[in-house]
Design a protein around this motif. Structure first.
Motif, PDB file in Angstrom:
ATOM      1  N   TRP A 109       5.971  11.124   0.149  1.00 58.03           N
ATOM      2  CA  TRP A 109       5.465   9.914  -0.505  1.00 58.03           C
ATOM      3  C   TRP A 109       5.606   8.709   0.411  1.00 58.03           C
ATOM      4  O   TRP A 109       4.738   7.835   0.438  1.00 58.03           O
ATOM      5  N   SER A 110       6.667   8.656   1.192  1.00 62.30           N
ATOM      6  CA  SER A 110       6.860   7.569   2.147  1.00 62.30           C
ATOM      7  C   SER A 110       5.712   7.528   3.146  1.00 62.30           C
ATOM      8  O   SER A 110       5.158   6.465   3.433  1.00 62.30           O
ATOM      9  N   ASP A 111       5.334   8.702   3.670  1.00 63.47           N
ATOM     10  CA  ASP A 111       4.207   8.769   4.608  1.00 63.47           C
ATOM     11  C   ASP A 111       2.897   8.371   3.924  1.00 63.47           C
ATOM     12  O   ASP A 111       2.095   7.634   4.487  1.00 63.47           O
ATOM     13  N   TYR A 112       2.689   8.872   2.709  1.00 58.34           N
ATOM     14  CA  TYR A 112       1.431   8.611   2.019  1.00 58.34           C
ATOM     15  C   TYR A 112       1.245   7.123   1.697  1.00 58.34           C
ATOM     16  O   TYR A 112       0.170   6.567   1.895  1.00 58.34           O
ATOM     17  N   VAL A 113       2.309   6.476   1.202  1.00 56.99           N
ATOM     18  CA  VAL A 113       2.183   5.051   0.829  1.00 56.99           C
ATOM     19  C   VAL A 113       2.516   4.128   1.988  1.00 56.99           C
ATOM     20  O   VAL A 113       2.480   2.911   1.833  1.00 56.99           O
ATOM     21  N   ASP A 114       2.841   4.713   3.151  1.00 54.35           N
ATOM     22  CA  ASP A 114       3.175   3.966   4.353  1.00 54.35           C
ATOM     23  C   ASP A 114       4.298   2.961   4.093  1.00 54.35           C
ATOM     24  O   ASP A 114       4.160   1.756   4.331  1.00 54.35           O
ATOM     25  N   ALA A 115       5.411   3.487   3.573  1.00 54.50           N
ATOM     26  CA  ALA A 115       6.572   2.650   3.285  1.00 54.50           C
ATOM     27  C   ALA A 115       7.811   3.288   3.903  1.00 54.50           C
ATOM     28  O   ALA A 115       7.847   4.486   4.170  1.00 54.50           O
ATOM     29  N   ASP A 116       8.813   2.481   4.119  1.00 55.04           N
ATOM     30  CA  ASP A 116      10.092   2.946   4.626  1.00 55.04           C
ATOM     31  C   ASP A 116      10.669   4.006   3.684  1.00 55.04           C
ATOM     32  O   ASP A 116      10.541   3.897   2.462  1.00 55.04           O
ATOM     33  N   ALA A 117      11.307   5.033   4.244  1.00 59.37           N
ATOM     34  CA  ALA A 117      11.852   6.132   3.428  1.00 59.37           C
ATOM     35  C   ALA A 117      12.909   5.631   2.440  1.00 59.37           C
ATOM     36  O   ALA A 117      12.952   6.090   1.296  1.00 59.37           O
ATOM     37  N   ASN A 118      13.757   4.691   2.846  1.00 64.89           N
ATOM     38  CA  ASN A 118      14.769   4.166   1.925  1.00 64.89           C
ATOM     39  C   ASN A 118      14.127   3.415   0.760  1.00 64.89           C
ATOM     40  O   ASN A 118      14.558   3.538  -0.384  1.00 64.89           O
ATOM     41  N   LYS A 119      13.104   2.655   1.073  1.00 65.36           N
ATOM     42  CA  LYS A 119      12.381   1.920   0.033  1.00 65.36           C
ATOM     43  C   LYS A 119      11.703   2.904  -0.937  1.00 65.36           C
ATOM     44  O   LYS A 119      11.752   2.734  -2.154  1.00 65.36           O
ATOM     45  N   THR A 120      11.115   3.962  -0.383  1.00 61.45           N
ATOM     46  CA  THR A 120      10.456   4.980  -1.204  1.00 61.45           C
ATOM     47  C   THR A 120      11.476   5.721  -2.056  1.00 61.45           C
ATOM     48  O   THR A 120      11.235   5.995  -3.239  1.00 61.45           O
ATOM     49  N   ARG A 121      12.632   6.037  -1.481  1.00 60.96           N
ATOM     50  CA  ARG A 121      13.701   6.716  -2.236  1.00 60.96           C
ATOM     51  C   ARG A 121      14.132   5.846  -3.421  1.00 60.96           C
ATOM     52  O   ARG A 121      14.286   6.330  -4.533  1.00 60.96           O
ATOM     53  N   ARG A 122      14.307   4.561  -3.163  1.00 59.77           N
ATOM     54  CA  ARG A 122      14.694   3.650  -4.250  1.00 59.77           C
ATOM     55  C   ARG A 122      13.603   3.573  -5.306  1.00 59.77           C
ATOM     56  O   ARG A 122      13.877   3.532  -6.505  1.00 59.77           O
ATOM     57  N   ALA A 123      12.344   3.551  -4.864  1.00 60.12           N
ATOM     58  CA  ALA A 123      11.226   3.472  -5.815  1.00 60.12           C
ATOM     59  C   ALA A 123      11.174   4.735  -6.683  1.00 60.12           C
ATOM     60  O   ALA A 123      10.995   4.645  -7.910  1.00 60.12           O
ATOM     61  N   LEU A 124      11.346   5.893  -6.079  1.00 54.61           N
ATOM     62  CA  LEU A 124      11.321   7.138  -6.856  1.00 54.61           C
ATOM     63  C   LEU A 124      12.517   7.223  -7.800  1.00 54.61           C
ATOM     64  O   LEU A 124      12.384   7.673  -8.943  1.00 54.61           O
ATOM     65  N   SER A 125      13.663   6.776  -7.338  1.00 56.25           N
ATOM     66  CA  SER A 125      14.846   6.755  -8.202  1.00 56.25           C
ATOM     67  C   SER A 125      14.619   5.826  -9.390  1.00 56.25           C
ATOM     68  O   SER A 125      14.961   6.143 -10.531  1.00 56.25           O
TER      69      SER A 125
END
Length: 193
Positions: A148-164
């Protein structure tokens, strides 16, 4: 005392773990579950080496014993991961971006009855390397933080927080831990409204 640097991980059912713990309480023979498992495995192996009884090792029994021993560790690691995500969320200034990203990803998650509906992660990775899947299809098929981080072109930590955050906000957003990938895979149990 020998240097114990190698670790073996075993999974077992909660009922089997209870049986082992009851044995420990009743007999007091071993101070911990780990020592019971080591001693049991050692007796089997030594018996086989001497050609005596106990010459066979029940792989399922050993696997179950090790699973019991590491079950608590796995649960603690998951709690730590959740706490780190919570702390990250509390400390980061771009909360609005995280909220938006959580919403954006949540509506695109794959829909299935349970995490069992995922295609094996290694199969998805193999297909992706052969060019059979990419973009949103790949993100949905593998549905990990990295995808998802690659798909939305966002930092992995930011994506992890968003999914959480999505998992805590929306009752239909769930995740399952994929042992082969060593990661969580996110999904929804109903269509987004």
């Amino acid at each position: 005392m020998p240097n114990r640097t190698e670790r073996i991980m075993v999974r077992m059912t909660p009922r089997k773990k209870e049986k082992f713990e009851e044995y420990l309480e009743e007999t007091g023979e071993y101070p911990s579950l780990s020592q019971l498992l080591r001693a049991s495995a050692n007796e089997k192996v030594e018996g086989r080496m001497r050609g005596g009884e106990g010459a066979s090792i029940d792989a399922e029994e050993v696997t179950n014993a090790v699973e019991i021993a590491i079950g608590d560790v796995t649960e603690r690691l998951e709690r730590i991961e959740q706490e780190v995500a919570r702390v990250d969320t509390a400390v980061q200034p771009d909360e609005e971006d995280i909220d938006t990203l959580a919403d954006d990803i949540a509506v695109q998650l794959p829909v299935m009855d349970s995490g069992d509906g995922f295609k094996p992660g290694n199969d998805v990775l193999r297909e992706a390397t052969h060019g059979d899947v990419d973009g949103i299809d790949y993100a949905r098929d593998i549905s990990t933080v990295g995808a998802w981080s690659d798909y939305v072109d966002a930092d992995a930590n930011k994506t992890r927080r968003a999914l959480s955050r999505a998992a805590s906000w929306y009752p239909d957003v769930k995740w399952v831990h994929d042992d082969d990938l060593g990661e969580r895979r996110y999904f929804r149990i109903s269509e987004a409204e």
